[in-house]
Design an enzyme around this catalytic site. Structure first.
Site, PDB file in Angstrom:
ATOM      1  N   PHE A  44       0.949  -1.051   0.168  1.00  0.00           N
ATOM      2  CA  PHE A  44      -0.032   0.015  -0.115  1.00  0.00           C
ATOM      3  C   PHE A  44       0.812   1.156   0.038  1.00  0.00           C
ATOM      4  O   PHE A  44       1.909   1.131   0.796  1.00  0.00           O
ATOM      5  CB  PHE A  44      -0.832  -0.104   1.339  1.00  0.00           C
ATOM      6  CG  PHE A  44      -1.890  -1.055   1.462  1.00  0.00           C
ATOM      7  CD1 PHE A  44      -3.131  -0.774   0.976  1.00  0.00           C
ATOM      8  CD2 PHE A  44      -1.340  -2.291   1.973  1.00  0.00           C
ATOM      9  CE1 PHE A  44      -4.225  -1.715   1.257  1.00  0.00           C
ATOM     10  CE2 PHE A  44      -2.519  -3.343   2.133  1.00  0.00           C
ATOM     11  CZ  PHE A  44      -4.050  -2.878   1.589  1.00  0.00           C
ATOM     12  N   ASP A  45       0.469   2.108  -0.744  1.00  0.00           N
ATOM     13  CA  ASP A  45       0.913   3.447  -0.545  1.00  0.00           C
ATOM     14  C   ASP A  45       0.317   4.253   0.824  1.00  0.00           C
ATOM     15  O   ASP A  45      -0.784   3.546   1.079  1.00  0.00           O
ATOM     16  CB  ASP A  45       0.459   4.373  -1.798  1.00  0.00           C
ATOM     17  CG  ASP A  45       1.034   5.779  -1.630  1.00  0.00           C
ATOM     18  OD1 ASP A  45       2.025   6.207  -1.215  1.00  0.00           O
ATOM     19  OD2 ASP A  45      -0.008   6.674  -1.800  1.00  0.00           O
ATOM     20  N   LYS A  46       1.025   5.195   1.466  1.00  0.00           N
ATOM     21  CA  LYS A  46       0.385   5.764   2.542  1.00  0.00           C
ATOM     22  C   LYS A  46      -0.515   6.818   2.354  1.00  0.00           C
ATOM     23  O   LYS A  46      -1.625   6.614   2.725  1.00  0.00           O
ATOM     24  CB  LYS A  46       1.486   6.176   3.470  1.00  0.00           C
ATOM     25  CG  LYS A  46       0.798   6.812   4.622  1.00  0.00           C
ATOM     26  CD  LYS A  46       1.906   7.205   5.771  1.00  0.00           C
ATOM     27  CE  LYS A  46       2.445   8.672   5.090  1.00  0.00           C
ATOM     28  NZ  LYS A  46       1.549   9.868   5.550  1.00  0.00           N
TER      29      LYS A  46
ATOM     30  N   LYS B 176      10.024   3.048  -4.902  1.00  0.00           N
ATOM     31  CA  LYS B 176       8.904   2.077  -4.621  1.00  0.00           C
ATOM     32  C   LYS B 176       8.994   1.041  -5.759  1.00  0.00           C
ATOM     33  O   LYS B 176       8.554  -0.093  -5.560  1.00  0.00           O
ATOM     34  CB  LYS B 176       7.699   3.100  -4.690  1.00  0.00           C
ATOM     35  CG  LYS B 176       7.383   3.867  -3.508  1.00  0.00           C
ATOM     36  CD  LYS B 176       6.079   4.718  -3.853  1.00  0.00           C
ATOM     37  CE  LYS B 176       5.642   5.782  -2.640  1.00  0.00           C
ATOM     38  NZ  LYS B 176       4.415   6.158  -2.627  1.00  0.00           N
TER      39      LYS B 176
ATOM     40  N   VAL C  67      -1.515  -0.796  -4.043  1.00  0.00           N
ATOM     41  CA  VAL C  67      -2.474   0.006  -4.134  1.00  0.00           C
ATOM     42  C   VAL C  67      -2.034   1.550  -3.652  1.00  0.00           C
ATOM     43  O   VAL C  67      -1.342   1.562  -2.854  1.00  0.00           O
ATOM     44  CB  VAL C  67      -3.583  -0.582  -2.583  1.00  0.00           C
ATOM     45  CG1 VAL C  67      -4.740   0.621  -2.888  1.00  0.00           C
ATOM     46  CG2 VAL C  67      -3.958  -1.669  -3.045  1.00  0.00           C
TER      47      VAL C  67
END
Length: 659
Positions: A348-350, A533, A550
């Site tokens: 997940f991205d934050k 990333k 995500v």
């Protein structure tokens, strides 16, 4: 980087015919319309034979048009696939007078084909959406004038002027002025970053080595002050262009099952062709007329055309996609739909994905017995004079959380870049900012307060000290807080078998760790730029073989493109994330994730069932027609039956409910 194959069902050429891009679909529907009219006239009226025949011939034209184009395209490349078989079977059926059966074959086949290709092919748009991010023009300083030029004409070391709240049009270094810049589009940082002018432009280090506070990126948004930027990268080398290239290298692809059926067709089709040609000459070996041999050969050809097989996966994929669309989830094709059901790791991205993406006031303490209400009122008065995003967040939250109105006693506010702000309040001086600001004003900070500040910083808060009349009176902290639904969603994901949930963020490691603790993630990787990333996703992919990513921002686009399945969070997400992603949650609700994964698993099992049905029928029909046990009509009827059965089975997905 692993290249994904382009998604074509043999459909790389654009079918912009008479009806625009939907022509192929309309042709398939017209083919069906004429087939059913012909069938109705033949069965229920006593009109002469040529009336239904004319309808069947028209159905042949509409059903066969794109199938022939496809077959010719493939034959040129030396590939004989199912399209070719369908054409031969249809010609054979017509030759022996079974026009209706031939029209049905072509209608079913062309419909499967058209629906599938219509539902996909969105890769091109992602590139267009990314391009939209960078502004088209830049204001350049030429001696005494400021001239507007297209960004393609910018040269290295040009000086551009960036107005307040405008997009920055080049990667470069700030040489005059200071401002806070919203970099969320590129780095995913939730809180705007203060930028100030570099002390000297003589002997500039490499772009990557200049301090973050002096560097700006194309496509990021300037705050409330004018800044001047020296261009250090040409448009084609800017961060955003690199992102465009990364996205460009990765395209959508067919579902694994479709690839498998393709492989099967590759050897199955030539085998059938050889068998049929041999059967045409059966009369030489056994006692029958050439016409009977031909009839049997064509019956085998019809029964061996893997129609149900061709439509089994696309129909399930489309039903799955349609079901998801009802829930506001866009799934782009068979590959993500199937893959999502078989993975156990999600990254997940934050910012904006697991968190709200907006800073919130998390603490407001007073020190040395200073009155809390007076403290909050003073902070509100001072901060409401500032346009800084953090100041806006603090003012808003003091009003809503503590129900304080403020007395408008503050004046003469000035920003002290990189440290905080100073203002006059009730005939005294107020300072709000970091420890550095306090020390520069010789305000004493006790050991106890320092350790309290460090504790908050460890937990991922941004901390500000407040001093009034040369004395520390309180402390504020702000933070990007987790979404309300995040904790529950992660719990549900864990319950349905997602073992690893990893957060990748451009924010500091301790911000990440703090959020992970609150919502139950298994791992956090912080301080990541977009390229990092991508690397993190590639490493995770090697480790777990399949991984979903995500995210919501442009900065996640390359990482999504590198993951097995990229999932974009909707409305807050940029166009690029929506276009690059394999799956887009339109409603910006992370709660839809368990639903999509469940739907994907169900789709996978229905695709499997369909394969067994379609292959089973072919395995049954070939021997029965070979031995002459079934007529051509019977073969087409069973064929038709199995194709309908496969489609009806696939349609069950439209009624899918989450468990």
């Amino acid at each position: 980087m692993k290249h994904k194959h382009s998604h074509d069902h043999g459909h790389n050429h654009d079918h912009d015919g008479v009806f625009g891009e939907k022509t192929e679909l309309y042709f398939a529907i017209l083919s069906g319309v004429f087939f059913f009219i012909g069938l109705f006239i033949e069965k229920f009226t006593s009109l002469s034979e040529w009336v239904p025949l004319t309808n069947f011939i028209i159905a042949y034209f509409f059903g066969g048009y794109y199938t022939i184009l496809e077959a010719i395209g493939k034959i040129r490349k030396g590939e004989f696939e199912i399209d070719f078989l369908m054409i031969v079977a249809a010609i054979g059926a017509a030759y022996i007078g079974s026009w209706g059966e031939g029209a049905l074959l072509l209608f079913l086949f062309s419909l499967g084909h058209a629906l599938e290709s219509y539902a996909m092919n969105k890769a091109k748009k992602s590139i267009e959406a990314l391009g939209e991010l960078s502004p088209k023009m830049a204001l350049v300083k030429k001696e005494k004038d400021i001239v507007e030029i297209p960004i393609e004409d910018l040269k290295l070391n040009d000086i551009i002027v960036v107005k307040p709240n405008a997009k920055i049009s080049a990667d470069g270094v700030v040489i005059k002025g200071s401002s806070s810049v919203n970099q969320a589009a590129i780095t995913g940082e939730s809180i705007p970053v203060d930028k100030n002018a570099i002390s000297s432009t003589v002997d500039l280090p490499d772009f990557n080595d200049i301090s973050e506070n002096n560097v700006v990126f194309t496509g990021t948004l300037n705050g409330d002050n004018i800044i001047e930027v020296q261009v250090l990268k040409l448009n084609k080398d800017s961060t955003i262009s690199r992102l465009i290239r990364m996205v460009n290298e990765v395209e959508t692809q067919k579902s694994p099952t479709q690839l498998l059926t393709k492989k099967f067709e590759k050897w199955f089709v030539p085998t059938v062709v050889v068998l049929v040609i041999t059967l045409c000459f059966a009369y030489l070996a056994i006692d029958e007329t050439p016409k009977e041999s031909l009839y049997r050969a064509i019956s085998v050809l019809v029964s061996a055309s893997p129609c149900a097989l061709a439509i089994s996966t696309p129909s399930a994929v489309l039903s799955g996609i349609a079901r998801a669309a009802k829930r506001g989830v866009l799934i782009k094709g068979g590959r993500p739909l199937e893959d999502l059901g078989s993975l156990t790791t999600i990254a997940f991205d934050k910012t904006g994905t697991l968190t709200e993406g907006k800073p919130r006031l998390t603490n407001a303490f007073t020190l040395d017995g200073f009155d809390k209400k007076a403290f909050l009122s003073m902070v509100l008065d001072v901060e409401s004079l500032s346009n800084h995003p953090l100041a806006k967040a603090i003012s808003k939250d003091i009003k809503t959380q503590y129900d304080i109105k403020g007395n408008n006693l503050a004046s003469e506010i000035q920003a002290i870049q990189g440290k905080g702000i100073k203002a006059r309040y009730d005939n005294g001086d107020v300072y709000i900012g970091n420890e550095e600001l306090m020390r520069s004003q010789n305000i004493v900070i006790s050991q106890e307060i320092t350790s309290q500040v460090n504790e908050l910083l460890q937990d991922g808060h941004t901390v500000m000290l407040v001093a009034f009349n040369n004395k520390l009176v309180g402390m504020l902290s702000v933070m990007d807080v987790p979404r309300e639904a995040a904790k529950n969603t992660l719990k549900r994901l864990k319950n349905i078998g997602i073992e690893k949930m990893i957060m990748l963020t451009g924010d500091h490691q301790n911000v990440g760790d703090s959020i992970a603790k609150q919502i139950g993630l298994t791992e956090v990787k912080g301080n990541l730029l977009p390229e990092d990333k991508v690397l993190a996703v590639q490493i995770l992919k090697q480790e777990y073989s399949k991984i979903a990513m995500v995210g919501d921002g442009v900065n996640d686009a390359p990482a999504m493109a590198n993951s097995t399945v990229g999932i974009a969070m909707g409305v807050a997400g940029s166009d690029v994330a929506l276009e690059t992603a394999d799956i887009a949650l339109m409603s910006d609700k992370i709660e839809s994730l368990p639903f999509v994964i469940g739907l994907s698993r169900k789709s996978k099992s229905i695709i499997k069932q369909n394969l067994w049905i379609s292959l089973g029928i072919v395995a049954f029909l070939i021997p029965t027609t070979l031995l002459g046990l079934a007529s051509i009509g019977g073969a087409v009827a069973i064929h038709e039956g199995s194709t309908l059965l496969v489609v009806i089975n696939a349609l069950r997905l439209l009624r899918y409910r989450e468990i």
